[in-house]
Design an enzyme around this catalytic site. Structure first.
Site: not given
Lengths: 378, 241
Positions: A130, A132, A247, A365
């Site tokens: 959890g 965003s 990750e 980005e």
């Protein structure tokens, strides 16, 4: 200046046997449809995950006390690269095996570890992350979902979004604001939230291909015991970002379109077409390089180093590679040809899902901003 | 890195920096010979340095990093190979030189944008500049890893697949590397006076030498297709297992 120092990766002696074991399992229980084998680490198949658990291929590096198998990090790397190269449906357990389990083992209290870790290793407990929220995407430090103290326990209120696999998960590790009025990276904590807790609601978000992989998750006064706090109160930011090298550099960052490359090679067999040879050569060279880079980061992680910059570089190059394959295949292959039917189907599927490759796990980005910081520009 | 390799690097690095792009065989070869460098890959029994492929990578990469004016890699390779094998080993040498030169050009670029002020701040503070240089860093990293992978494979065997893949990957890195290096430098990078062209002009040359992109991608692709789709991944992992 050398941003990426590679050393020889000491591949485990057991690698060939592990590869055989994985291949046999995938042949028996995996997915045959090439379209479904693309981007396979988002494809949840709980039955397949349980088979892996039974075979001792989940929680491979964890202590036996918690249901793990005490294998080396590189043995685990061999298994996951084989699963991904074969397009196995590993989505159900992927996050739990990759990061939730290790995070619980590192920071969890005994109760949390006993409850979740052995079940993850059996392929029976799946996790989601959890992070965003509606107002908090790349700017993760702006999270507003709150945890307030309530007697001995906590009450969680708020909303998460783009939560991959929430609908098949048994628990979420959420980053929430545990200190009212705190700013940015301060006052954040991580909580382990069982998905069947009263007040937790999961609503599907259907993606542009019609698939259901991510969700909205709502928390309406969700009561948790004190033991649901993971690690240290207020240290959530540091805890959540410390696991990012795990990750970012795994083989899932460059293998999502591998099945299309393999179908391209199959299509080129017996054709003696120089243009196809050049494309295959270029993509093969890139795969070879990315595998070296990804494995090199894995070897550093196994030695206890944190190659954060290298991991980020692997993600950026890997995602660009995964996205380039369908673009190149489309540009070169006449899909009206009868013998291009499979290639066409896999390619059109990947063209549609590939925008997500440079969004998930940190946008291009953001990733390049991190690389720039590593170069000393920020 | 082994102790002998570290010593080799500590010896070659300042020497190549001192000799630089202006070095010539007529004037400066003796300084390389004093250290036994042209005999790097000749065995000790035959009076050579007895270096391995990782030693060669170290020396070739530093020759690229400092844009050494003498083609030392060619002298080294000529002592141990001829014909087709020489061509392959020179492709490996150019790969390592490209890797070194890209790292040097990246260092120059990062240094320059941190120093150069425009609109009251360093160029490196602009996101557009940061994002370009991040791409460059990725390409430089890929070229370096490719060179390392080829060197390791040479230690194991003939390394035909790896040399092809590495030269091809390094060739491709030249494009973004040289483009970004010049773009962030602005006009000064386009002058004879400033050192960037010593690196970028060599990078363009090395991309063509000993097999351009078309040459290696066709050769590599032909080999991969001949082995067939189902062999690609098992072949790839068998190379390192």
């Amino acid at each position: 200046m050398q941003t990426f120092v590679t050393e020889a990766v000491d591949w485990p002696d057991s690698a060939p046997a592990l590869r055989e074991q994985v291949c046999a399992l995938v042949v028996e229980h995996g997915e045959r449809d090439p379209v479904k084998r693309a981007n396979s680490w988002t494809k949840a198949d709980p039955g397949f995950s349980r088979k892996l658990g039974e075979a001792g291929l989940l929680g491979m590096t964890w202590p036996a006390e918690y249901g793990g198998h005490e294998r080396s990090q590189l043995e685990r790397y061999v298994v996951i690269e084989e699963l991904l190269a074969a397009g196995a449906p590993v989505g159900a357990h992927w996050i739990a095996d990759r990061q939730s389990g290790p995070l619980l083992l590192r920071l969890g209290n005994e109760e949390l570890k006993r409850r979740w870790v052995p079940a993850i290793a059996r392929g029976e407990a799946f996790a989601c992350i959890g992070l965003s929220e509606p107002g908090s995407g790349s700017d993760l430090a702006s999270v507003r979902t709150s945890a307030r103290r309530d007697g001995d326990g906590w009450v969680i209120s708020g909303q998460k979004v783009w939560t991959t696999g929430a609908h098949v998960s048994h628990f979420m590790i959420a980053l929430v604001r545990s200190e009212a009025g705190s700013e940015r990276q301060q006052g954040l904590s991580q909580f382990v939230i069982p998905m069947d807790t009263p007040g937790v609601t999961v609503k599907p978000i259907i993606d542009l291909t019609g698939a259901h992989e991510f969700n909205e998750v709502f928390f309406e006064d969700v009561r948790l015991p004190a033991s649901a706090l993971l690690g240290t109160e207020g240290e959530g930011w540091k805890q959540a970002t410390a696991e990012l090298s795990l990750e970012r550099s795994g083989p899932e960052r460059y293998l999502s379109s591998m099945v299309l490359f393999l179908e391209l090679v199959r299509h080129a067999e017996g054709k003696d077409d120089p243009a196809l040879m050049e494309m295959v050569g270029r993509l093969a060279a890139e795969a070879w390089t990315l595998r070296l880079m990804s494995a090199s980061v894995a070897a550093k992680l196994a030695r206890g180093e944190d190659p954060a910059l290298e991991a980020t570089i692997v993600k950026d190059l890997g995602n660009s590679y995964e996205q380039a394959i369908p673009q190149l295949v489309q540009s070169a292959i006449d899909f009206d040809d009868a013998d291009a039917e499979i290639l066409r189907a896999v390619c059109f599927y990947l063209l549609q899902v590939s925008p997500s490759f440079s969004l998930r796990g940190g946008t291009r980005e953001i990733i390049r901003g991190i690389i720039a910081r590593g170069l000393g520009l920020r | 890195m082994s102790d002998t390799r570290r010593m080799l690097a500590e010896m070659a690095d300042p020497l190549f920096a001192d000799l630089g792009p202006g070095a010539s065989e007529d004037c400066d070869l003796s300084r390389l010979e004093e250290l036994g460098l042209p005999l790097l890959l000749v065995s000790e029994d035959e009076g050579g340095f007895g270096g391995d492929w990782l030693d060669a990578l170290t020396v070739f990469r530093l020759a690229g990093y400092h844009a050494l004016g003498i083609d030392l890699p060619a002298l080294i390779v000529a002592r141990v190979a001829e014909g087709e094998r020489r061509h392959e080993l020179m492709a490996f040498a150019r790969t390592a030189q490209i890797a070194g030169a890209l790292d040097a050009a990246l260092a120059l670029s990062v240094g320059y944008v941190n120093e150069r002020q425009q609109f009251d701040r360093a160029l490196g503070k602009f996101q557009a500049v940061q994002q370009s240089l991040a791409s460059f860093a990725c390409e430089a990293a890929a070229a370096n890893c490719a060179a390392m992978g080829a060197a390791q494979a040479l230690g194991r065997g003939s390394a035909q697949f790896e040399i092809a893949a590495a030269k091809l990957r390094a060739n491709r890195a030249v494009e973004i590397g040289t483009t970004v290096a010049h773009q962030v430098h602005g006009a000064i990078g386009f002058t004879q006076e400033y050192a960037l062209h010593q690196l970028t002009r060599r990078l363009w040359q090395w991309r063509s030498e000993y097999g351009n992109d078309a040459f290696w991608s066709r050769r590599l692709g032909k080999a991969v297709i001949a082995r067939g789709a189902d062999s690609f991944w098992p072949d790839l992992t068998a190379r390192t297992d």
